[in-house]
Write a protein that holds these residues in place. Structure first.
Motif, PDB file in Angstrom:
ATOM      1  N   CYS A 163       1.138  -1.426   0.044  1.00 20.49           N
ATOM      2  CA  CYS A 163      -0.010   0.201  -0.352  1.00 20.49           C
ATOM      3  C   CYS A 163       1.109   0.865   0.320  1.00 20.49           C
ATOM      4  CB  CYS A 163      -1.044  -0.033   0.963  1.00 20.49           C
ATOM      5  SG  CYS A 163      -2.178  -1.078   1.241  1.00 20.49           S
ATOM      6  N   CYS A 164       1.786   0.872   0.666  1.00 21.45           N
ATOM      7  CA  CYS A 164       2.969   2.467   0.640  1.00 21.45           C
ATOM      8  C   CYS A 164       3.597   2.534  -0.454  1.00 21.45           C
ATOM      9  CB  CYS A 164       3.755   1.973   1.837  1.00 21.45           C
ATOM     10  SG  CYS A 164       2.984   2.193   3.515  1.00 21.45           S
ATOM     11  N   LEU A 165       4.337   1.485  -1.053  1.00 23.01           N
ATOM     12  CA  LEU A 165       4.853   1.690  -2.782  1.00 23.01           C
ATOM     13  C   LEU A 165       3.665   2.247  -3.106  1.00 23.01           C
ATOM     14  CD1 LEU A 165       6.817  -1.148  -1.705  1.00 23.01           C
ATOM     15  CD2 LEU A 165       8.066   1.095  -2.177  1.00 23.01           C
ATOM     16  N   LEU A 166       2.677   1.882  -3.504  1.00 26.06           N
ATOM     17  CA  LEU A 166       1.680   2.035  -4.447  1.00 26.06           C
ATOM     18  C   LEU A 166       1.323   3.206  -4.210  1.00 26.06           C
ATOM     19  CD1 LEU A 166      -0.668  -1.520  -4.734  1.00 26.06           C
ATOM     20  CD2 LEU A 166       0.854  -0.318  -6.182  1.00 26.06           C
ATOM     21  N   TYR A 167       1.322   4.183  -3.100  1.00 24.69           N
ATOM     22  CA  TYR A 167       0.876   5.401  -3.071  1.00 24.69           C
ATOM     23  C   TYR A 167       2.403   6.364  -3.486  1.00 24.69           C
ATOM     24  CZ  TYR A 167       0.883   9.761  -0.985  1.00 24.69           C
ATOM     25  OH  TYR A 167       0.724  11.511  -0.605  1.00 24.69           O
ATOM     26  N   SER A 168       3.249   5.412  -3.548  1.00 24.47           N
ATOM     27  CA  SER A 168       4.485   6.301  -3.767  1.00 24.47           C
ATOM     28  C   SER A 168       4.956   6.230  -5.051  1.00 24.47           C
ATOM     29  CB  SER A 168       5.979   5.537  -3.282  1.00 24.47           C
ATOM     30  OG  SER A 168       6.484   6.182  -4.398  1.00 24.47           O
TER      31      SER A 168
END
Length: 105
Positions: A43-48
């Motif tokens: 989820c964090c990487l998709l946000y990035s």
């Protein structure tokens, strides 16, 4: 460093903590913390990736997220099956008798 980069790095740290914890025996494969790390990381990487898009990385993160959700569901179902006592399974003898169990006590 931008906020998106920082959040992406937090995601990478989640992956690394989950993997290292598993390899070092500090986390269990079916443990909640392991699942949380594997759900939060992509989820964090998709946000990035919303800010710095890379198709290969997006596909990788979506697949990782999908398999993590599948793992959570499969483990939750297995735990539910183990938690539900069945008649004659050695649970509460009064309940087994009330359910019509013919097994001797």
């Amino acid at each position: 460093m931008s906020t998106a980069d920082f959040i992406g790095i937090v995601g990478v740290i989640c992956y690394q903590v989950a993997y290292a914890g598993l390899q070092l025996g500090r986390l269990q494969r079916d443990g909640k913390f392991y699942f949380y790390l594997n759900l939060f990381g992509p989820c964090c990487l998709l946000y990035s990736l919303v800010f710095h898009f890379n198709l290969a990385a997006a596909v990788s993160q979506l697949l990782w997220l999908m398999w993590s959700v599948v793992g959570v569901v499969v483990t939750a179902r297995a735990r539910r099956r183990q938690a539900v006592p069945t008649a004659g399974s050695g649970g509460d003898p009064d309940r087994s008798a009330a359910l019509g169990s013919n097994s001797p006590m």
